[in-house]
Design an enzyme around this catalytic site. Sequence first.
Site, PDB file in Angstrom:
ATOM      1  N   TYR A   1       0.816  -1.217   0.000  1.00 30.22           N
ATOM      2  CA  TYR A   1       0.000   0.000   0.000  1.00 30.22           C
ATOM      3  C   TYR A   1       0.854   1.273   0.000  1.00 30.22           C
ATOM      4  O   TYR A   1       0.328   2.366   0.080  1.00 30.22           O
ATOM      5  CB  TYR A   1      -0.955   0.001   1.185  1.00 30.22           C
ATOM      6  CG  TYR A   1      -2.180  -0.881   0.974  1.00 30.22           C
ATOM      7  CD1 TYR A   1      -2.193  -1.852  -0.020  1.00 30.22           C
ATOM      8  CD2 TYR A   1      -3.309  -0.742   1.766  1.00 30.22           C
ATOM      9  CE1 TYR A   1      -3.294  -2.672  -0.200  1.00 30.22           C
ATOM     10  CE2 TYR A   1      -4.419  -1.554   1.583  1.00 30.22           C
ATOM     11  CZ  TYR A   1      -4.403  -2.521   0.602  1.00 30.22           C
ATOM     12  OH  TYR A   1      -5.502  -3.320   0.421  1.00 30.22           O
TER      13      TYR A   1
ATOM     14  N   LYS B   1       3.838 -14.141   5.472  1.00 27.48           N
ATOM     15  CA  LYS B   1       3.983 -15.088   4.367  1.00 27.48           C
ATOM     16  C   LYS B   1       5.475 -15.156   4.022  1.00 27.48           C
ATOM     17  O   LYS B   1       5.897 -14.968   2.873  1.00 27.48           O
ATOM     18  CB  LYS B   1       3.138 -14.589   3.178  1.00 27.48           C
ATOM     19  CG  LYS B   1       2.863 -15.617   2.116  1.00 27.48           C
ATOM     20  CD  LYS B   1       1.973 -16.751   2.564  1.00 27.48           C
ATOM     21  CE  LYS B   1       2.008 -17.858   1.528  1.00 27.48           C
ATOM     22  NZ  LYS B   1       1.398 -19.112   2.003  1.00 27.48           N
TER      23      LYS B   1
ATOM     24  N   ASP C   1      -2.376 -17.412   5.428  1.00 25.54           N
ATOM     25  CA  ASP C   1      -3.423 -18.288   4.883  1.00 25.54           C
ATOM     26  C   ASP C   1      -3.965 -19.218   5.966  1.00 25.54           C
ATOM     27  O   ASP C   1      -5.172 -19.469   6.052  1.00 25.54           O
ATOM     28  CB  ASP C   1      -2.943 -19.078   3.645  1.00 25.54           C
ATOM     29  CG  ASP C   1      -1.490 -19.517   3.727  1.00 25.54           C
ATOM     30  OD1 ASP C   1      -0.774 -19.035   4.626  1.00 25.54           O
ATOM     31  OD2 ASP C   1      -1.067 -20.342   2.908  1.00 25.54           O
TER      32      ASP C   1
ATOM     33  N   ASP D   1      -5.730  -5.177   5.869  1.00 23.75           N
ATOM     34  CA  ASP D   1      -6.940  -4.654   5.232  1.00 23.75           C
ATOM     35  C   ASP D   1      -7.930  -5.794   4.995  1.00 23.75           C
ATOM     36  O   ASP D   1      -9.118  -5.712   5.326  1.00 23.75           O
ATOM     37  CB  ASP D   1      -6.541  -3.988   3.903  1.00 23.75           C
ATOM     38  CG  ASP D   1      -7.647  -3.110   3.332  1.00 23.75           C
ATOM     39  OD1 ASP D   1      -8.685  -2.952   4.003  1.00 23.75           O
ATOM     40  OD2 ASP D   1      -7.474  -2.586   2.225  1.00 23.75           O
TER      41      ASP D   1
END
Length: 332
Positions: free
Chosen positions: A122, A169, A202, A226
Amino acid sequence: MKVVLIAGDGIGPEVTAAAQEIISAAGVKIDWVPAAAGLGAAETHGEPLPEETLDLIRKHRVALKGPCTTPVGKGFRSINVRLRKGLDLYASVRPVKTLPGVKTPYTDVDLVVVRENTEGLYAGLEHQVVPGVIESLRVITRAACERIVRYAFDLAVRTGRHRVTFCHKADVMRLTDGLFLECAREVADDFPFIAFEEKSIDNVCLELALDPTKYDVLVMENLFGDVISDLCAGLVGGLGVVPGANLGARYAVFEAVHGSAPDIAGKGLANPIAVVRSAAMMLDYVGERKAAERIERAVETTLQAGVGLTRDLGGTGNTATITAEIIKNLGA
Ligand code: NAI
């Protein structure tokens, strides 16, 4: 006390007006300082985030904000991203708690999503390499990683929570999330009395769907935060009920998780609870703790009674009826 008010776009003016009404009914006198931002500001001021708005927040330190529309894929960069970056509002804090009377598959959700608000994908650093090939830079810095994880641990200590889960991740994004994870582990060492766990984002999504009650404080980078914020809102009744705050070392902007909801804007149908609860967080932040608690209680009483509720909550009421009920229940 002066507080900057950004009504925003779409349902923004409707829900922020409800919050103002409720704060006033709770007996807190605020001298609201209106400021422009959003699609409306682009039309009236020729600029979606006028410098004057940032200056007003710098001057008064605290703002209550309605959602701002950002056109998809074209036009100006997200106002929210610019506002958060411009004021260094590095921590997005979203408490997600089961509410009485709101039917959901889970009964005891009580977690806080802490999202890094200034970096990651972002950062908005995108460019075209050649036609048909676009690159987006995922910016991760040690300083920003450390301060957001430290914020999450401090919040846990301050609010009597026991566990911080760092979501990442790092197996795929080895350098960026690798650095974030390294920082998280280092900061965690300073808080031996708070349990620390690191989990793949995940896996966290799967577990949130299966049993969200096992989570306490979740901390993560911008984009993950988000997405997870909206997912968590869905666990406790939807976007209409979850509040939020964007906090920095000097300034604070309080706003709901939801957007400008163009599909229901101007119809008086919006649920103001998310912004009302964001306003309660703001009152708590400025030291009006009793009024904040009173408003939170009035919202809970209203939801429990189920009278005057908006359609997203399964009712047949509207913004005006639910606002009136909350005001009525302030005394309860
Ligand atoms: P959205 O949150 O505006 O709407 C998603 C769905 O939830 C819609 O069906 C809407 O009617 C419903 N909804 C949202 N808030 C509600 C409320 N208070 N009461 C009842 N129903 C509600 O998300 P969407 O459609 O993706 O975004 C619309 C615009 O808002 C976009 O331009 C987006 O960039 C902007 N946005 C702004 C945010 C902010 O200013 N903080 C945050 C998220 C989106």
